[in-house]
Design a protein around this motif. Sequence first.
Motif, short mmCIF file in Angstrom:
data_model
loop_
_atom_site.label_atom_id
_atom_site.label_comp_id
_atom_site.label_asym_id
_atom_site.label_seq_id
_atom_site.Cartn_x
_atom_site.Cartn_y
_atom_site.Cartn_z
N THR A 229 0.84 -1.25 0.01
CA THR A 229 0.01 -0.10 -0.14
C THR A 229 0.91 1.16 -0.07
N PRO A 230 1.95 1.33 0.65
CA PRO A 230 2.88 2.65 0.38
C PRO A 230 3.17 3.04 -0.68
N LEU A 231 3.24 2.13 -2.01
CA LEU A 231 3.37 2.45 -3.28
C LEU A 231 2.19 3.22 -3.93
N ALA A 232 0.78 2.87 -3.53
CA ALA A 232 0.02 3.67 -3.97
C ALA A 232 -0.15 5.22 -3.24
N SER A 233 0.34 5.09 -1.76
CA SER A 233 0.46 6.41 -1.05
C SER A 233 1.52 7.22 -1.65
N VAL A 234 2.50 6.58 -2.01
CA VAL A 234 3.57 7.55 -2.65
C VAL A 234 3.19 8.10 -3.88
N LEU A 235 2.44 7.42 -4.74
CA LEU A 235 1.78 7.97 -5.98
C LEU A 235 1.01 8.94 -5.83
N SER A 236 0.11 9.01 -4.77
CA SER A 236 -1.05 9.88 -4.67
C SER A 236 -0.34 11.28 -4.34
N GLY A 237 0.69 11.40 -4.03
CA GLY A 237 1.22 12.74 -4.19
C GLY A 237 1.62 13.56 -5.50
N LEU A 238 1.71 12.51 -6.37
CA LEU A 238 1.62 13.01 -7.69
C LEU A 238 0.62 13.68 -8.42
N SER A 239 -0.34 12.87 -8.54
CA SER A 239 -1.83 13.14 -8.97
C SER A 239 -2.78 11.97 -8.75
N THR A 240 -4.03 12.33 -9.09
CA THR A 240 -5.09 11.32 -8.72
C THR A 240 -4.96 10.14 -9.93
N THR A 241 -4.60 10.46 -11.18
CA THR A 241 -4.18 9.38 -12.09
C THR A 241 -3.12 8.28 -11.71
N PHE A 242 -2.14 8.94 -11.17
CA PHE A 242 -1.07 8.12 -10.61
C PHE A 242 -1.38 7.29 -9.46
N GLU A 243 -2.38 7.92 -8.59
CA GLU A 243 -2.67 7.22 -7.37
C GLU A 243 -3.59 5.85 -7.83
N LEU A 244 -4.56 6.38 -8.86
CA LEU A 244 -5.25 5.15 -9.44
C LEU A 244 -4.30 4.09 -9.91
N ILE A 245 -3.48 4.33 -10.76
CA ILE A 245 -2.58 3.48 -11.29
C ILE A 245 -1.75 2.58 -10.19
N GLY A 246 -1.30 3.20 -9.00
CA GLY A 246 -0.69 2.61 -8.02
C GLY A 246 -1.57 1.74 -7.27
N TRP A 247 -2.84 1.95 -7.05
CA TRP A 247 -3.83 0.95 -6.50
C TRP A 247 -3.95 -0.22 -7.55
N VAL A 248 -4.10 0.11 -8.80
CA VAL A 248 -4.21 -1.17 -9.79
C VAL A 248 -3.29 -1.92 -9.75
N VAL A 249 -1.73 -1.36 -9.72
CA VAL A 249 -0.49 -2.32 -9.34
C VAL A 249 -0.72 -2.98 -8.41
N VAL A 250 -1.14 -2.46 -7.22
CA VAL A 250 -0.98 -3.20 -5.97
C VAL A 250 -2.08 -4.27 -5.96
N VAL A 251 -3.16 -4.05 -6.33
CA VAL A 251 -4.19 -5.05 -6.47
C VAL A 251 -3.70 -6.06 -7.61
N GLY A 252 -3.16 -5.79 -8.40
CA GLY A 252 -2.73 -6.60 -9.68
C GLY A 252 -1.66 -7.69 -9.16
N LEU A 253 -0.66 -6.93 -8.27
CA LEU A 253 0.29 -7.93 -7.87
C LEU A 253 -0.10 -8.84 -6.55
N VAL A 254 -1.11 -8.31 -5.78
CA VAL A 254 -1.57 -9.16 -4.68
C VAL A 254 -2.11 -10.12 -5.43
N LEU A 255 -3.31 -10.04 -6.49
CA LEU A 255 -4.08 -11.14 -6.89
C LEU A 255 -3.05 -11.96 -7.71
N THR A 256 -2.01 -11.68 -8.32
CA THR A 256 -1.18 -12.40 -9.08
C THR A 256 -0.70 -13.51 -8.15
N VAL A 257 -0.10 -13.06 -6.82
CA VAL A 257 0.63 -14.00 -5.88
C VAL A 257 -0.34 -14.62 -5.41
N TYR A 258 -1.67 -14.26 -5.16
CA TYR A 258 -2.57 -15.01 -4.40
C TYR A 258 -3.10 -16.13 -5.43
#
Length: 324
Positions: A229-258
């Motif tokens: 989750t810190p990955l998405a939090s860091v990107l949230s400081g750049l823009s809403t779009t980057f924050e959204l991309i960050g959450w997509v990456v986080v969820v995608g990585l978790v689902l891939t491992v799961y």
Amino acid sequence: MVLHFGKATGIYLKTMPFVLLRMGIGLLLGIVSIVYFGVIGWLAWTFVDAETISGWVAIVALLIALVLFIKAWQLLVKYVLYLVKAGHIAVIAHIVQTGEVPSNQISYGTGKVKEHFTEASALFAVDQVVKAVIKQFNRRVLSFSNLVSFVPTLKQIIEFVGRAVAIAASYIDEAIVAYMFISDEENRWKAAGDGLVLYAKSWKPVLGSTLLIVGGMYVAALVLFLALTPLASVLSGLSTTFELIGWVVVVGLVLTVYSGLLKPWVKTVVITTFLIEAQDKTPDSKTRQEIENRSEKFKELLNRAETEETTTEQSDQDSPVTPA
């Protein structure tokens, strides 16, 4: 209760080619899904923005696209992904039984599936009935929850355990399929019935270890999610779009491992535990009758076994005899 996590983990690592294949297919499907809905959404937005179509027409088009995607997904799961999944099960069962790893395990696994089932839909049909029987059996095991309804807190705890058992039991049908691959019984429905009888005779260690490992799997997935989750939090400081991309990456990585790593490991543990616990047991008529008395789906399975046996006998009688 004897745990077989160590042996199962060793088998899991030996079947890594199947694990990586399933993960690769999952990633590819994920990318295709994102591109598909991205293009559909972009087209809908473009036409609505240009006032070529109305918003309602765009919504209907999106719903049609969603239905088509679901239908295509169901066909893919039933005829392609299920073949890969069953091939992996066949290899796991072979290693548990013989201790040997096939030289080309992907070819061996898919070949075993085609050998036992003329088409993937036949295996899919057997599996659906097996799942229903397992659900009915486990529901009977936990039926005592009705006896404590007068204690609300205790009843809630037992209902929670019941839901956990339902999740854990969703892996047990794969153990029955594994038994079918190593059984000498050619009648697939009878082999499935024998596997269910063996599960009824060894359900405590199988279900108990499955509950433990499924609980651990969810904890591991949660820990991984919190760690990323810190990955998405860091990107949230750049823009809403980057924050959204960050959450997509986080969820995608978790689902891939799961889905790609943890679930195949759980499956391997359940199959290994079941085959080891059931290897010294034999299907008996008493246990078979007990299940039959409490499960309509089990009766259906036995009826199909009789039907297939009758059909096979008639086919053998009708086949011409070649003179010596």
